[in-house]
Scaffold this motif. Structure first.
Motif, PDB file in Angstrom:
ATOM      1  N   ASP A   1       9.509 -54.236  14.802  1.00 22.58           N
ATOM      2  CA  ASP A   1       8.315 -53.721  14.140  1.00 22.58           C
ATOM      3  C   ASP A   1       8.289 -54.160  12.681  1.00 22.58           C
ATOM      4  O   ASP A   1       9.211 -54.825  12.193  1.00 22.58           O
ATOM      5  CB  ASP A   1       8.254 -52.190  14.247  1.00 22.58           C
ATOM      6  N   ALA A   2       7.194 -53.780  11.988  1.00 29.24           N
ATOM      7  CA  ALA A   2       7.016 -54.193  10.603  1.00 29.24           C
ATOM      8  C   ALA A   2       8.107 -53.635   9.697  1.00 29.24           C
ATOM      9  O   ALA A   2       8.515 -54.286   8.727  1.00 29.24           O
ATOM     10  CB  ALA A   2       5.635 -53.755  10.113  1.00 29.24           C
ATOM     11  N   ALA A   3       8.584 -52.448  10.007  1.00 32.22           N
ATOM     12  CA  ALA A   3       9.667 -51.879   9.210  1.00 32.22           C
ATOM     13  C   ALA A   3      10.911 -52.758   9.285  1.00 32.22           C
ATOM     14  O   ALA A   3      11.623 -52.935   8.290  1.00 32.22           O
ATOM     15  CB  ALA A   3       9.985 -50.465   9.684  1.00 32.22           C
ATOM     16  N   GLY A   4      11.173 -53.322  10.455  1.00 32.44           N
ATOM     17  CA  GLY A   4      12.304 -54.224  10.607  1.00 32.44           C
ATOM     18  C   GLY A   4      12.151 -55.470   9.756  1.00 32.44           C
ATOM     19  O   GLY A   4      13.127 -55.965   9.174  1.00 32.44           O
ATOM     20  N   LEU A   5      10.929 -55.995   9.674  1.00 32.67           N
ATOM     21  CA  LEU A   5      10.680 -57.147   8.810  1.00 32.67           C
ATOM     22  C   LEU A   5      11.018 -56.813   7.362  1.00 32.67           C
ATOM     23  O   LEU A   5      11.707 -57.579   6.668  1.00 32.67           O
ATOM     24  CB  LEU A   5       9.214 -57.577   8.909  1.00 32.67           C
ATOM     25  N   ALA A   6      10.533 -55.667   6.889  1.00 34.06           N
ATOM     26  CA  ALA A   6      10.799 -55.269   5.507  1.00 34.06           C
ATOM     27  C   ALA A   6      12.287 -55.074   5.264  1.00 34.06           C
ATOM     28  O   ALA A   6      12.817 -55.436   4.201  1.00 34.06           O
ATOM     29  CB  ALA A   6      10.037 -53.984   5.190  1.00 34.06           C
TER      30      ALA A   6
ATOM     31  N   LYS B   1      10.631 -59.717  -5.125  1.00 35.83           N
ATOM     32  CA  LYS B   1      11.148 -59.277  -3.826  1.00 35.83           C
ATOM     33  C   LYS B   1      10.134 -58.387  -3.109  1.00 35.83           C
ATOM     34  O   LYS B   1       9.910 -58.533  -1.895  1.00 35.83           O
ATOM     35  CB  LYS B   1      12.452 -58.534  -4.047  1.00 35.83           C
ATOM     36  N   LEU B   2       9.498 -57.492  -3.830  1.00 33.80           N
ATOM     37  CA  LEU B   2       8.490 -56.623  -3.214  1.00 33.80           C
ATOM     38  C   LEU B   2       7.290 -57.435  -2.739  1.00 33.80           C
ATOM     39  O   LEU B   2       6.692 -57.118  -1.694  1.00 33.80           O
ATOM     40  CB  LEU B   2       8.055 -55.537  -4.186  1.00 33.80           C
ATOM     41  N   ASP B   3       6.921 -58.479  -3.474  1.00 31.60           N
ATOM     42  CA  ASP B   3       5.834 -59.354  -3.026  1.00 31.60           C
ATOM     43  C   ASP B   3       6.155 -59.972  -1.668  1.00 31.60           C
ATOM     44  O   ASP B   3       5.274 -60.117  -0.812  1.00 31.60           O
ATOM     45  CB  ASP B   3       5.592 -60.476  -4.039  1.00 31.60           C
ATOM     46  N   LEU B   4       7.409 -60.343  -1.455  1.00 32.13           N
ATOM     47  CA  LEU B   4       7.796 -60.952  -0.184  1.00 32.13           C
ATOM     48  C   LEU B   4       7.739 -59.933   0.946  1.00 32.13           C
ATOM     49  O   LEU B   4       7.323 -60.258   2.070  1.00 32.13           O
ATOM     50  CB  LEU B   4       9.199 -61.551  -0.284  1.00 32.13           C
ATOM     51  N   VAL B   5       8.146 -58.698   0.656  1.00 37.47           N
ATOM     52  CA  VAL B   5       8.017 -57.636   1.651  1.00 37.47           C
ATOM     53  C   VAL B   5       6.552 -57.456   2.025  1.00 37.47           C
ATOM     54  O   VAL B   5       6.193 -57.381   3.211  1.00 37.47           O
ATOM     55  CB  VAL B   5       8.605 -56.320   1.123  1.00 37.47           C
ATOM     56  N   ARG B   6       5.693 -57.397   1.025  1.00 38.42           N
ATOM     57  CA  ARG B   6       4.261 -57.204   1.291  1.00 38.42           C
ATOM     58  C   ARG B   6       3.665 -58.377   2.051  1.00 38.42           C
ATOM     59  O   ARG B   6       2.767 -58.210   2.885  1.00 38.42           O
ATOM     60  CB  ARG B   6       3.532 -56.980  -0.027  1.00 38.42           C
TER      61      ARG B   6
END
Length: 409
Positions: free
Chosen positions: A105-110, A35-40
């Motif tokens: 923004d990128a935070a929204g993506l995460a 899951k963290l890989d997908l966030v990154r």
């Protein structure tokens, strides 16, 4: 995405804190992506992903139970959402409304990835103007038996039609079997006109490439052609936007291309593991899309020249439903695609001679949108089987009711 025991990890993304729960939970087993890989991944391609989905209300397609389970579709923004998540209230043709998620923004993506979203499904409108789309979407959907080269040929014909009518098409892989062509337009037309323009485009592509492409809405009438899916421009429809991760075992990505790349590249080349380096090295091929907004006037003028599209006949049972011109039988209705394929196999075992005569496009396994998730309908087109040998309509092998237990009010 079954429960995991790893503690949550909090990321600082441009001054916003985003909590990622179960960061080590493996989502894609084949490439070993957590899951963290997908966030990154999304942070690495944030500029491009936000160009496609940022500032637009979106439906949250959540794979909360893993890739092997059907996702559920959440229109309403979660009640407890951070301040950096905007919202917009959409009103649907059914008369209902929903306050939907808008990321900027990128935070929204995460944040949406942490909810279990893989692909991003924005509406073709900006949050500031919900009635006038600024994007026309051309979805080239291949029927069974159609190869990639045929999809590519149709894509270039669609590009030619767009250019002849003063519009610029921006191609991307769908992340599955097809291609999308995005067309920025000025937000001056409502959904009805945008869909009409898209349907006119599809009809003109079919006129220029009969047999290769089709604008026929009814699946059983398309044959082994590329369907130019104009109905993706209807109100309430969404498609996976640029840089979306798709729910395929190899973690494939819907990837923007240049037109010079369309013939030489294949969808399976673009995955969570390969796209970030491509983005770093060449940037976003769609970087200029927002500067290329065009007019629908020429396509709408062509719509008048072509006249109304042919409408299917209505049934004689008084229901007012459309009557198919093809000899169709229904095999099953199921909750999941594996169940649908099992039911199809059961039918084939019951009718081996008929099954042997079917062409690839005669088997129709359709994902149907239910109240909050997909269900599946299995039909068979008997057009290539002699009349005397055609199996009759039987009781459904499975008869799932997606609305069972739900109130009609």
């Amino acid at each position: 995405m079954s429960p995991a025991k790893t503690p949550a990890e909090t990321l600082d993304i441009d001054g916003h804190e985003v909590r990622v729960t179960s960061p080590d939970r493996v989502v894609f087993a084949e490439p070993g992506l957590s899951k963290l890989d997908l966030v990154r991944y999304y942070l690495a391609v944030a500029e491009g992903a936000l160009r496609g989905a940022g500032g637009r209300p979106m439906v949250l397609k959540r794979f909360s139970k893993g890739l092997d389970q059907e996702p559920f579709f959440q229109k309403r923004v979660p009640e407890k959402h951070p301040a950096f998540i905007d919202t917009a209230t959409l009103r649907y043709a059914s008369g209902t409304s929903a306050e939907e998620t808008v990321i900027r923004d990128a935070a929204g993506l995460a944040w949406v990835v942490n909810l279990g979203c893989l692909d991003l499904n924005p509406h073709p409108v900006r949050a500031e103007d919900l009635d006038h789309p600024d994007e026309l979407r051309v979805d080239l959907d291949s029927m069974p038996g159609v190869d990639w080269a045929q999809i590519v040929d149709v894509a270039f014909i669609a590009r030619e039609v767009l250019e002849d009518h003063g519009l610029v098409g921006w191609p991307k892989t769908s992340g599955s079997r097809g291609l999308h062509i995005l067309v920025r337009i000025r937000p001056e037309w409502d959904y009805v006109d945008v869909r009409l323009a898209a349907e006119t485009l599809a009809r003109e592509v079919e006129n220029r490439a009969p047999g290769l492409a089709t604008a026929r809405w009814w699946k059983e009438e398309r044959g082994e052609s590329v369907f130019v899916d104009f109905n993706q421009n209807a109100k309430d429809r969404t498609v996976a936007s640029a840089y979306s991760i798709r729910a395929l075992p190899d973690a494939r990505v819907s990837t923007p291309l240049t037109w010079d790349e369309v013939r030489g590249r294949r969808p399976e080349e673009f995955t969570v593991l390969t796209v970030p380096e491509r983005f770093r090295s060449i940037g976003d091929p769609h970087a200029g899309i927002d500067d290329a907004a065009g007019s629908l006037d020429a396509l709408l003028a062509l719509a008048k020249e072509l006249g109304p599209a042919e409408k299917p006949p209505r049934g004689s049972d008084g229901s007012g439903r459309r009557a198919s011109t093809m000899p169709l039988i229904e095999v099953a209705r199921t909750k999941t695609k594996p169940e649908a394929l099992d039911a199809l196999e059961t039918w084939k075992q019951r009718h081996p001679e008929a099954a042997a005569a079917l062409h690839p496009a005669d088997v129709l396994v359709d994902g149907m949108r239910g109240s909050s998730s997909l269900w599946y309908r299995v039909r068979v087109n008997l057009q290539h089987i002699p009349d005397a040998a055609r199996p009759s309509q039987e009781d459904l092998i499975a008869d799932y009711d997606p609305w069972a237990g739900r109130s009609s009010t």
